[in-house]
Motif scaffolding. Sequence first.
Motif, PDB file in Angstrom:
ATOM      1  N   MET A  24      42.719  15.263  92.546  1.00  0.00           N
ATOM      2  CA  MET A  24      43.146  14.077  91.937  1.00  0.00           C
ATOM      3  C   MET A  24      42.485  14.057  90.558  1.00  0.00           C
ATOM      4  SD  MET A  24      45.568  12.379  92.095  1.00  0.00           S
ATOM      5  CE  MET A  24      46.518  11.350  93.188  1.00  0.00           C
ATOM      6  N   ALA A  25      41.659  14.747  90.134  1.00  0.00           N
ATOM      7  CA  ALA A  25      41.110  14.924  88.939  1.00  0.00           C
ATOM      8  C   ALA A  25      42.119  15.076  87.752  1.00  0.00           C
ATOM      9  CB  ALA A  25      39.980  15.967  88.831  1.00  0.00           C
ATOM     10  N   LYS A  26      43.170  16.007  88.332  1.00  0.00           N
ATOM     11  CA  LYS A  26      44.142  16.415  87.085  1.00  0.00           C
ATOM     12  C   LYS A  26      44.948  14.990  86.759  1.00  0.00           C
ATOM     13  CE  LYS A  26      46.365  20.163  87.848  1.00  0.00           C
ATOM     14  NZ  LYS A  26      47.369  21.079  88.289  1.00  0.00           N
ATOM     15  N   VAL A  27      45.291  13.961  87.661  1.00  0.00           N
ATOM     16  CA  VAL A  27      45.826  12.813  87.449  1.00  0.00           C
ATOM     17  C   VAL A  27      44.981  11.893  86.408  1.00  0.00           C
ATOM     18  CG1 VAL A  27      46.884  10.732  88.524  1.00  0.00           C
ATOM     19  CG2 VAL A  27      47.272  12.908  89.444  1.00  0.00           C
ATOM     20  N   GLN A  28      43.782  11.923  86.787  1.00  0.00           N
ATOM     21  CA  GLN A  28      42.800  11.304  86.101  1.00  0.00           C
ATOM     22  C   GLN A  28      42.818  11.694  84.686  1.00  0.00           C
ATOM     23  OE1 GLN A  28      38.906  10.928  87.448  1.00  0.00           O
ATOM     24  NE2 GLN A  28      38.265   9.738  85.726  1.00  0.00           N
ATOM     25  N   ARG A  29      42.823  12.933  84.470  1.00  0.00           N
ATOM     26  CA  ARG A  29      42.621  13.695  82.975  1.00  0.00           C
ATOM     27  C   ARG A  29      44.036  13.201  82.337  1.00  0.00           C
ATOM     28  NH1 ARG A  29      42.076  19.184  83.921  1.00  0.00           N
ATOM     29  NH2 ARG A  29      43.784  19.790  82.805  1.00  0.00           N
ATOM     30  N   PHE A  30      45.146  13.264  83.079  1.00  0.00           N
ATOM     31  CA  PHE A  30      46.389  12.917  82.520  1.00  0.00           C
ATOM     32  C   PHE A  30      46.424  11.670  82.021  1.00  0.00           C
ATOM     33  CE2 PHE A  30      50.482  11.029  83.378  1.00  0.00           C
ATOM     34  CZ  PHE A  30      51.376  11.322  82.417  1.00  0.00           C
ATOM     35  N   LEU A  31      46.171  10.618  82.915  1.00  0.00           N
ATOM     36  CA  LEU A  31      46.053   9.245  82.338  1.00  0.00           C
ATOM     37  C   LEU A  31      45.085   9.139  81.469  1.00  0.00           C
ATOM     38  CD1 LEU A  31      46.067   7.590  86.099  1.00  0.00           C
ATOM     39  CD2 LEU A  31      48.064   7.924  84.373  1.00  0.00           C
ATOM     40  N   GLU A  32      43.958   9.718  81.285  1.00  0.00           N
ATOM     41  CA  GLU A  32      43.014   9.529  79.934  1.00  0.00           C
ATOM     42  C   GLU A  32      43.636  10.089  78.884  1.00  0.00           C
ATOM     43  OE1 GLU A  32      39.511  11.326  81.862  1.00  0.00           O
ATOM     44  OE2 GLU A  32      39.046   9.686  82.810  1.00  0.00           O
ATOM     45  N   ASP A  33      44.292  11.115  78.973  1.00  0.00           N
ATOM     46  CA  ASP A  33      45.147  11.806  77.903  1.00  0.00           C
ATOM     47  C   ASP A  33      45.927  10.831  77.224  1.00  0.00           C
ATOM     48  OD1 ASP A  33      43.314  14.049  77.912  1.00  0.00           O
ATOM     49  OD2 ASP A  33      44.624  15.691  78.500  1.00  0.00           O
ATOM     50  N   PHE A  34      46.767  10.502  78.313  1.00  0.00           N
ATOM     51  CA  PHE A  34      47.867   9.529  77.664  1.00  0.00           C
ATOM     52  C   PHE A  34      47.309   8.133  77.127  1.00  0.00           C
ATOM     53  CE2 PHE A  34      50.863   6.208  79.055  1.00  0.00           C
ATOM     54  CZ  PHE A  34      52.122   6.369  78.308  1.00  0.00           C
ATOM     55  N   HIS A  35      46.329   7.826  77.587  1.00  0.00           N
ATOM     56  CA  HIS A  35      45.491   6.589  76.883  1.00  0.00           C
ATOM     57  C   HIS A  35      45.135   6.894  75.558  1.00  0.00           C
ATOM     58  CE1 HIS A  35      41.978   3.609  76.703  1.00  0.00           C
ATOM     59  NE2 HIS A  35      43.064   3.009  76.091  1.00  0.00           N
ATOM     60  N   ARG A  36      44.438   8.051  75.317  1.00  0.00           N
ATOM     61  CA  ARG A  36      43.834   8.683  73.983  1.00  0.00           C
ATOM     62  C   ARG A  36      44.841   8.851  72.984  1.00  0.00           C
ATOM     63  NH1 ARG A  36      42.628  13.625  72.744  1.00  0.00           N
ATOM     64  NH2 ARG A  36      43.063  14.240  74.864  1.00  0.00           N
ATOM     65  N   LEU A  37      45.946   9.614  73.414  1.00  0.00           N
ATOM     66  CA  LEU A  37      46.898  10.352  72.811  1.00  0.00           C
ATOM     67  C   LEU A  37      48.100   9.150  72.265  1.00  0.00           C
ATOM     68  CD1 LEU A  37      47.261  13.845  74.090  1.00  0.00           C
ATOM     69  CD2 LEU A  37      46.045  12.929  71.938  1.00  0.00           C
ATOM     70  N   LYS A  38      48.142   8.271  73.314  1.00  0.00           N
ATOM     71  CA  LYS A  38      49.441   7.176  73.055  1.00  0.00           C
ATOM     72  C   LYS A  38      48.882   5.797  72.756  1.00  0.00           C
ATOM     73  CE  LYS A  38      52.697  10.489  73.278  1.00  0.00           C
ATOM     74  NZ  LYS A  38      53.161  10.890  72.100  1.00  0.00           N
ATOM     75  N   GLY A  39      47.884   5.452  73.410  1.00  0.00           N
ATOM     76  CA  GLY A  39      47.168   4.200  73.022  1.00  0.00           C
ATOM     77  C   GLY A  39      47.849   3.326  74.324  1.00  0.00           C
ATOM     78  N   ILE A  40      48.149   4.021  75.238  1.00  0.00           N
ATOM     79  CA  ILE A  40      48.523   3.100  76.469  1.00  0.00           C
ATOM     80  C   ILE A  40      47.642   3.315  77.510  1.00  0.00           C
ATOM     81  CG2 ILE A  40      50.577   2.646  78.061  1.00  0.00           C
ATOM     82  CD1 ILE A  40      52.329   3.635  75.614  1.00  0.00           C
ATOM     83  N   ASP A  41      46.851   2.392  77.992  1.00  0.00           N
ATOM     84  CA  ASP A  41      45.955   2.527  79.108  1.00  0.00           C
ATOM     85  C   ASP A  41      46.519   2.134  80.526  1.00  0.00           C
ATOM     86  OD1 ASP A  41      43.622   2.833  80.865  1.00  0.00           O
ATOM     87  OD2 ASP A  41      42.576   1.113  79.592  1.00  0.00           O
ATOM     88  N   ILE A  42      46.624   3.113  81.331  1.00  0.00           N
ATOM     89  CA  ILE A  42      47.105   2.896  82.779  1.00  0.00           C
ATOM     90  C   ILE A  42      46.292   3.587  83.704  1.00  0.00           C
ATOM     91  CG2 ILE A  42      49.617   2.132  82.366  1.00  0.00           C
ATOM     92  CD1 ILE A  42      50.344   5.128  83.103  1.00  0.00           C
ATOM     93  N   THR A  43      45.032   3.632  83.337  1.00  0.00           N
ATOM     94  CA  THR A  43      44.049   4.575  84.396  1.00  0.00           C
ATOM     95  C   THR A  43      43.757   3.880  85.500  1.00  0.00           C
ATOM     96  OG1 THR A  43      42.176   3.416  82.943  1.00  0.00           O
ATOM     97  CG2 THR A  43      42.943   5.804  82.082  1.00  0.00           C
ATOM     98  N   THR A  44      43.882   2.392  85.518  1.00  0.00           N
ATOM     99  CA  THR A  44      43.796   1.749  86.662  1.00  0.00           C
ATOM    100  C   THR A  44      44.948   1.970  87.963  1.00  0.00           C
ATOM    101  OG1 THR A  44      45.054  -0.086  85.749  1.00  0.00           O
ATOM    102  CG2 THR A  44      42.558  -0.165  85.598  1.00  0.00           C
ATOM    103  N   CYS A  45      46.073   3.098  87.326  1.00  0.00           N
ATOM    104  CA  CYS A  45      47.076   3.078  88.233  1.00  0.00           C
ATOM    105  C   CYS A  45      46.985   4.624  88.865  1.00  0.00           C
ATOM    106  CB  CYS A  45      48.342   3.365  87.283  1.00  0.00           C
ATOM    107  SG  CYS A  45      48.958   1.646  86.585  1.00  0.00           S
ATOM    108  N   GLN A  46      45.764   5.111  88.743  1.00  0.00           N
ATOM    109  CA  GLN A  46      45.554   6.262  89.537  1.00  0.00           C
ATOM    110  C   GLN A  46      45.780   6.106  91.085  1.00  0.00           C
ATOM    111  OE1 GLN A  46      42.237   8.212  88.517  1.00  0.00           O
ATOM    112  NE2 GLN A  46      42.315   9.964  89.942  1.00  0.00           N
ATOM    113  N   ALA A  47      45.219   5.140  91.706  1.00  0.00           N
ATOM    114  CA  ALA A  47      45.250   4.875  93.215  1.00  0.00           C
ATOM    115  C   ALA A  47      46.833   4.682  93.504  1.00  0.00           C
ATOM    116  CB  ALA A  47      44.624   3.603  93.522  1.00  0.00           C
TER     117      ALA A  47
END
Length: 76
Positions: free
Chosen positions: A1-24
């Motif tokens: 699941m590290a790939k999903v976490q990295r994806f969500l972090e990249d989305f936050h960093r590059l798009k400014g939209i934080d949904i890192t809490t949605c990983q679960a």
Amino acid sequence: MAKVQRFLEDFHRLKGIDITTCQAALKASALTLDILPHLSVTRVTELTGLQEGHAIKLQVFGKQWAASLEEARLAD
């Protein structure tokens, strides 16, 4: 699941939209990044709580992100 976490972090960093809490929620639904673009926007908003426009951005970003991983894998 590290790939999903990295994806969500990249989305936050590059798009400014934080949904890192949605990983679960993504994990519980067995969603992988390659199928995320195939979900309805409604389903993405249900899983993430995103507004419709942000959900579409997530799907587009997911498709691009998965393609870049595949390109890197093929280049190795």
